[in-house]
Design a protein around this motif. Structure first.
Motif, PDB file in Angstrom:
ATOM      1  N   PHE A  60       0.828  -1.203   0.000  1.00  0.00           N
ATOM      2  CA  PHE A  60       0.000   0.000   0.000  1.00  0.00           C
ATOM      3  C   PHE A  60       0.865   1.256   0.000  1.00  0.00           C
ATOM      4  N   VAL A  61       0.440   2.251  -0.778  1.00  0.00           N
ATOM      5  CA  VAL A  61       1.129   3.533  -0.798  1.00  0.00           C
ATOM      6  C   VAL A  61       0.220   4.640  -0.255  1.00  0.00           C
ATOM      7  N   ALA A  62      -0.970   4.770  -0.827  1.00  0.00           N
ATOM      8  CA  ALA A  62      -1.866   5.851  -0.423  1.00  0.00           C
ATOM      9  C   ALA A  62      -3.279   5.539  -0.897  1.00  0.00           C
ATOM     10  N   THR A  63      -4.235   6.155  -0.230  1.00  0.00           N
ATOM     11  CA  THR A  63      -5.620   6.035  -0.638  1.00  0.00           C
ATOM     12  C   THR A  63      -6.327   7.371  -0.448  1.00  0.00           C
ATOM     13  N   ILE A  64      -7.401   7.556  -1.185  1.00  0.00           N
ATOM     14  CA  ILE A  64      -8.140   8.805  -1.118  1.00  0.00           C
ATOM     15  C   ILE A  64      -9.628   8.515  -1.173  1.00  0.00           C
ATOM     16  N   GLY A  65     -10.391   9.238  -0.367  1.00  0.00           N
ATOM     17  CA  GLY A  65     -11.825   9.064  -0.339  1.00  0.00           C
ATOM     18  C   GLY A  65     -12.505   9.669  -1.557  1.00  0.00           C
ATOM     19  N   VAL A  66     -13.800   9.471  -1.650  1.00  0.00           N
ATOM     20  CA  VAL A  66     -14.517   9.845  -2.869  1.00  0.00           C
ATOM     21  C   VAL A  66     -14.552  11.351  -3.094  1.00  0.00           C
ATOM     22  N   SER A  67     -14.557  12.126  -2.027  1.00  0.00           N
ATOM     23  CA  SER A  67     -14.607  13.578  -2.195  1.00  0.00           C
ATOM     24  C   SER A  67     -13.234  14.180  -2.403  1.00  0.00           C
ATOM     25  N   GLY A  68     -12.206  13.422  -2.087  1.00  0.00           N
ATOM     26  CA  GLY A  68     -10.842  13.923  -2.235  1.00  0.00           C
ATOM     27  C   GLY A  68     -10.299  14.615  -1.006  1.00  0.00           C
ATOM     28  N   THR A  69     -11.117  14.737   0.020  1.00  0.00           N
ATOM     29  CA  THR A  69     -10.671  15.474   1.206  1.00  0.00           C
ATOM     30  C   THR A  69      -9.980  14.590   2.237  1.00  0.00           C
ATOM     31  N   SER A  70     -10.201  13.293   2.156  1.00  0.00           N
ATOM     32  CA  SER A  70      -9.607  12.362   3.122  1.00  0.00           C
ATOM     33  C   SER A  70      -8.583  11.485   2.438  1.00  0.00           C
ATOM     34  N   THR A  71      -7.408  11.408   3.048  1.00  0.00           N
ATOM     35  CA  THR A  71      -6.327  10.617   2.483  1.00  0.00           C
ATOM     36  C   THR A  71      -5.604   9.850   3.593  1.00  0.00           C
ATOM     37  N   VAL A  72      -4.986   8.751   3.195  1.00  0.00           N
ATOM     38  CA  VAL A  72      -4.164   7.963   4.110  1.00  0.00           C
ATOM     39  C   VAL A  72      -2.909   7.554   3.344  1.00  0.00           C
ATOM     40  N   TYR A  73      -1.763   7.607   4.022  1.00  0.00           N
ATOM     41  CA  TYR A  73      -0.486   7.258   3.399  1.00  0.00           C
ATOM     42  C   TYR A  73       0.253   6.229   4.243  1.00  0.00           C
ATOM     43  N   ARG A  74       1.088   5.440   3.575  1.00  0.00           N
ATOM     44  CA  ARG A  74       2.017   4.633   4.350  1.00  0.00           C
ATOM     45  C   ARG A  74       3.031   5.586   4.977  1.00  0.00           C
ATOM     46  N   ASP A  75       3.550   5.186   6.107  1.00  0.00           N
ATOM     47  CA  ASP A  75       4.396   6.107   6.875  1.00  0.00           C
ATOM     48  C   ASP A  75       5.608   6.597   6.087  1.00  0.00           C
ATOM     49  N   SER A  76       6.198   5.723   5.301  1.00  0.00           N
ATOM     50  CA  SER A  76       7.461   6.068   4.646  1.00  0.00           C
ATOM     51  C   SER A  76       7.321   7.118   3.546  1.00  0.00           C
ATOM     52  N   VAL A  77       6.096   7.394   3.102  1.00  0.00           N
ATOM     53  CA  VAL A  77       5.919   8.381   2.029  1.00  0.00           C
ATOM     54  C   VAL A  77       5.266   9.667   2.511  1.00  0.00           C
ATOM     55  N   LYS A  78       4.871   9.691   3.759  1.00  0.00           N
ATOM     56  CA  LYS A  78       4.213  10.889   4.290  1.00  0.00           C
ATOM     57  C   LYS A  78       5.123  12.102   4.153  1.00  0.00           C
ATOM     58  N   GLY A  79       4.555  13.189   3.681  1.00  0.00           N
ATOM     59  CA  GLY A  79       5.314  14.414   3.492  1.00  0.00           C
ATOM     60  C   GLY A  79       6.028  14.507   2.160  1.00  0.00           C
ATOM     61  N   ARG A  80       6.105  13.399   1.424  1.00  0.00           N
ATOM     62  CA  ARG A  80       6.761  13.393   0.120  1.00  0.00           C
ATOM     63  C   ARG A  80       5.798  13.077  -1.014  1.00  0.00           C
ATOM     64  N   PHE A  81       4.814  12.245  -0.765  1.00  0.00           N
ATOM     65  CA  PHE A  81       3.844  11.852  -1.781  1.00  0.00           C
ATOM     66  C   PHE A  81       2.508  12.525  -1.485  1.00  0.00           C
ATOM     67  N   THR A  82       1.789  12.844  -2.553  1.00  0.00           N
ATOM     68  CA  THR A  82       0.454  13.416  -2.416  1.00  0.00           C
ATOM     69  C   THR A  82      -0.489  12.728  -3.385  1.00  0.00           C
ATOM     70  N   ILE A  83      -1.556  12.166  -2.848  1.00  0.00           N
ATOM     71  CA  ILE A  83      -2.596  11.574  -3.690  1.00  0.00           C
ATOM     72  C   ILE A  83      -3.713  12.597  -3.855  1.00  0.00           C
ATOM     73  N   SER A  84      -4.249  12.658  -5.052  1.00  0.00           N
ATOM     74  CA  SER A  84      -5.358  13.569  -5.321  1.00  0.00           C
ATOM     75  C   SER A  84      -6.243  12.941  -6.382  1.00  0.00           C
ATOM     76  N   ARG A  85      -7.426  13.513  -6.552  1.00  0.00           N
ATOM     77  CA  ARG A  85      -8.340  12.979  -7.558  1.00  0.00           C
ATOM     78  C   ARG A  85      -9.136  14.108  -8.168  1.00  0.00           C
ATOM     79  N   ASP A  86      -9.601  13.861  -9.376  1.00  0.00           N
ATOM     80  CA  ASP A  86     -10.470  14.785 -10.100  1.00  0.00           C
ATOM     81  C   ASP A  86     -11.665  13.968 -10.562  1.00  0.00           C
ATOM     82  N   ASN A  87     -12.780  14.121  -9.888  1.00  0.00           N
ATOM     83  CA  ASN A  87     -13.956  13.307 -10.210  1.00  0.00           C
ATOM     84  C   ASN A  87     -14.577  13.695 -11.555  1.00  0.00           C
ATOM     85  N   VAL A  88     -14.351  14.891 -12.003  1.00  0.00           N
ATOM     86  CA  VAL A  88     -14.861  15.293 -13.317  1.00  0.00           C
ATOM     87  C   VAL A  88     -14.085  14.574 -14.415  1.00  0.00           C
TER      88      VAL A  88
END
Length: 126
Positions: A46-74
């Motif tokens: 696992f690296v990261a996950t993001i909720g349906v609205s894009g406001t909630s995210t979870v990261y594995r510890d080793s990538v926190k602060g370096r990786f960013t997950i985002s989404r565009d539902n459109v």
């Protein structure tokens, strides 16, 4: 849902890459989205996950602060911005989709994802 990942490549240690994953075939906002990676000879992790609205995210510890997950539902797309990459992060990166109802506590387990992209290869040179 069909997932198509792209954006991988060769980068030097400390560099950045942005991965993209586009979805088709189902309503994108019905899914929680995740990124996983698999290094040669290792388990997919696992690296990261993001909720349906894009406001909630979870990261594995080793990538926190370096990786960013985002989404565009459109655009029905999920992204993974990876900064300060390390050689040990060389892997094939996969995007995956899970039901929107999946709790974040379960989102780091690959078995909970129903759909997977084909993967995009990231190589970080030292």
């Amino acid at each position: 849902v069909q997932l198509q990942a792209s954006g991988g490549g060769l980068v030097q240690a400390g560099g950045s890459l942005r991965l993209s994953c586009t979805a088709s075939g189902r309503t994108f906002s019905d899914f929680k989205m995740g990124w996983f990676r698999q290094a040669p000879g290792k388990e997919r992790e696992f690296v990261a996950t993001i909720g349906v609205s894009g406001t909630s995210t979870v990261y594995r510890d080793s990538v926190k602060g370096r990786f960013t997950i985002s989404r565009d539902n459109v655009k029905a797309a999920v992204y993974l911005q990876m900064n300060s990459l390390k050689p040990e992060e060389t892997a094939v990166y996969f995007c995956a989709a899970a039901p929107a109802s999946l709790g974040f506590v379960y989102a780091r387990f690959r078995a909970n994802y129903n759909y997977w992209g084909q993967g995009t290869e990231v190589t970080v040179s030292s």
